[in-house]
Scaffold this motif. Structure first.
Motif, PDB file in Angstrom:
ATOM      1  N   SER A  69     -64.200  82.449 -46.287  1.00  0.00           N
ATOM      2  CA  SER A  69     -64.192  83.893 -46.053  1.00  0.00           C
ATOM      3  C   SER A  69     -62.790  84.325 -45.655  1.00  0.00           C
ATOM      4  N   ASP A  70     -62.331  85.415 -46.250  1.00  0.00           N
ATOM      5  CA  ASP A  70     -60.922  85.815 -46.171  1.00  0.00           C
ATOM      6  C   ASP A  70     -60.311  85.707 -44.781  1.00  0.00           C
ATOM      7  N   PHE A  71     -60.963  86.284 -43.771  1.00  0.00           N
ATOM      8  CA  PHE A  71     -60.340  86.394 -42.454  1.00  0.00           C
ATOM      9  C   PHE A  71     -60.289  85.073 -41.688  1.00  0.00           C
ATOM     10  N   TYR A  72     -60.897  84.017 -42.228  1.00  0.00           N
ATOM     11  CA  TYR A  72     -60.928  82.740 -41.517  1.00  0.00           C
ATOM     12  C   TYR A  72     -60.306  81.605 -42.335  1.00  0.00           C
ATOM     13  N   MET A  73     -59.807  81.897 -43.523  1.00  0.00           N
ATOM     14  CA  MET A  73     -59.234  80.875 -44.391  1.00  0.00           C
ATOM     15  C   MET A  73     -57.826  80.498 -43.965  1.00  0.00           C
ATOM     16  N   ALA A  74     -57.535  79.220 -44.037  1.00  0.00           N
ATOM     17  CA  ALA A  74     -56.208  78.703 -43.682  1.00  0.00           C
ATOM     18  C   ALA A  74     -55.178  79.103 -44.742  1.00  0.00           C
ATOM     19  N   PRO A  75     -53.891  79.151 -44.377  1.00  0.00           N
ATOM     20  CA  PRO A  75     -52.856  79.563 -45.351  1.00  0.00           C
ATOM     21  C   PRO A  75     -52.800  78.671 -46.582  1.00  0.00           C
TER      22      PRO A  75
END
Length: 399
Positions: free
Chosen positions: A272-278
């Motif tokens: 999920s976008d807001f929790y994904m690592a770089p």
């Protein structure tokens, strides 16, 4: 012994399935029952990953959702319990072939005839699984005509089947049903945001999540979608017990090898976008350390009560982010760090926190959060060391 589960009401719905509250008829124990329709090979692969991961964790950790049983739906109201340690061959074949594999006609007919002998059944009060009336071809019979010569069927001419029950049941009617422990506190968003901040409770949540992820990583399970929506809460007199759930995107490796954790690399961009690592944002290969970044986002949000609204949504979510431009456009941390690896995160956050505000985390915890949110995955603390570091940081800040 036959187990009868009763569906009471729908409690959640996502992209892949529906979750119901139910209970075991014999004991009255409340359970959560998740229906996963097996309509295409992509979905089936996710379901089998979830089932395999939940079987691996079994009931061995208090902070990981427990799987009671798994049922395979083979007809409108026909289910059978799956044997522990084995996966349904037809579903595995569907994944391997990349197309839905239907059951042979004789097998489906046999399943229909034996539905009353199924090991486990669901009694549905929500009309989700409905018994479908069969189309029956009626023929006239007369005892006096029993010796009347009959014209032989012309076997050379093929005719379409006239009876519906002679057609194979399409696999789109099949589903996996996961029977799990029921959590009465909802997900972490619902639970924490429905009451005023409580630092002691927040610290307990953080510690429990550390313990759960350390356990999963020790088994070689990388969750890949850690977020507040996928953390459920059981309310007890001693406080909340959180449960990591939803293993649809999880991956399993060998776990411990010669006493050392493997660092298997993954390539598919998911989460999920807001929790994904770089590194996930950038489409690079990544390891279980991506889970640590997701935990860092969650911890920061929980400890500071940072919330946001996604476009088109009305329900607040816990999550940290970066504000871009004068309009205050919210950018996920992983995306922001991928664009600028030298970006300095401001912990604690000075704005956009949901009132009423808890006291900000202390210096030791802020340092740990920065380590968990490091651009370099190797700079993040591994899960087996994280619980001790969280305990140490909270203790240091309390003094």
């Amino acid at each position: 012994m036959e187990e009868l589960y009763t569906l009471e009401r729908e409690v959640g719905r996502g992209s892949y399935g529906v979750v119901f509250e139910g209970h075991m008829a014999k004991t009255g124990q409340r359970v959560a029952i998740k229906r996963l329709p097996c309509s295409n090979p992509e979905c089936i692969e996710l379901y089998l990953q979830e089932l395999w991961a939940m079987r691996a964790t079994a009931k061995n950790h208090v902070n990981v959702i427990a799987l009671h049983s798994c049922l395979l739906q083979t007809g409108p109201r026909s289910l059978k319990t799956l044997i522990p340690g084995k996966l349904p061959p037809r579903l595995v074949e569907s994944v391997l072939k990349g197309s839905v594999v239907e059951a042979p006609q004789s097998q489906e007919k046999n399943n229909t005839e034996q539905r009353t002998n199924s090991v486990s059944r669901l009694q549905d009060r929500t009309n989700t699984v409905q018994a479908r009336p069969k189309h029956q071809t009626k023929t006239k019979s007369n005892a006096s005509d029993s010796t009347t010569p009959q014209r032989p069927q012309n076997k050379a001419k093929k005719r379409p089947a006239e009876k519906e029950e002679e057609q194979p049941e399409p696999l789109s009617c099949l589903a996996l049903w996961l029977v799990m422990e029921y959590c009465d506190g909802g997900d972490l968003n619902q639970y924490l945001l429905s009451s005023p901040p409580d630092s002691q409770r927040d610290h307990s949540v953080v510690r429990q999540l550390c313990s759960a992820v350390a356990f999963l990583h020790s088994l070689g399970i990388t969750h890949r979608d850690l977020k507040p929506d996928n953390v459920l809460v059981c309310v007890t007199p001693r406080g909340p017990i959180v449960k990591v759930a939803d293993f649809g995107l999880s991956k399993m490796s060998e776990g411990l090898v010669d006493g050392e954790l493997t660092s298997q690399h993954f390539s598919s961009t998911c989460g999920s976008d807001f929790y994904m690592a770089p590194e996930v944002w950038g489409g690079l290969t990544y390891t279980a350390q991506a889970d640590i970044f997701s935990l860092g986002v969650m911890f920061w949000a929980v400890l500071e009560r940072i919330t946001f609204l996604e476009e088109g949504a009305t329900q607040e979510q816990l999550g940290a982010y970066v504000c871009k431009g004068r309009s205050g456009w919210l950018m996920p941390l992983g995306e922001a760090l991928w664009e600028n690896a030298d970006l300095q995160l401001c912990i604690p956050m000075k704005f956009k926190r949901a009132p009423p505000l808890p006291p900000p985390p202390g210096p030791a915890m802020c340092t740990l959060l920065l380590d968990m949110l490091a651009f370099d995955p190797d700079a993040r603390p591994p899960a087996d060391q994280l619980e001790a570091r969280v305990h140490s940081a909270l203790t240091e800040d309390s003094h």
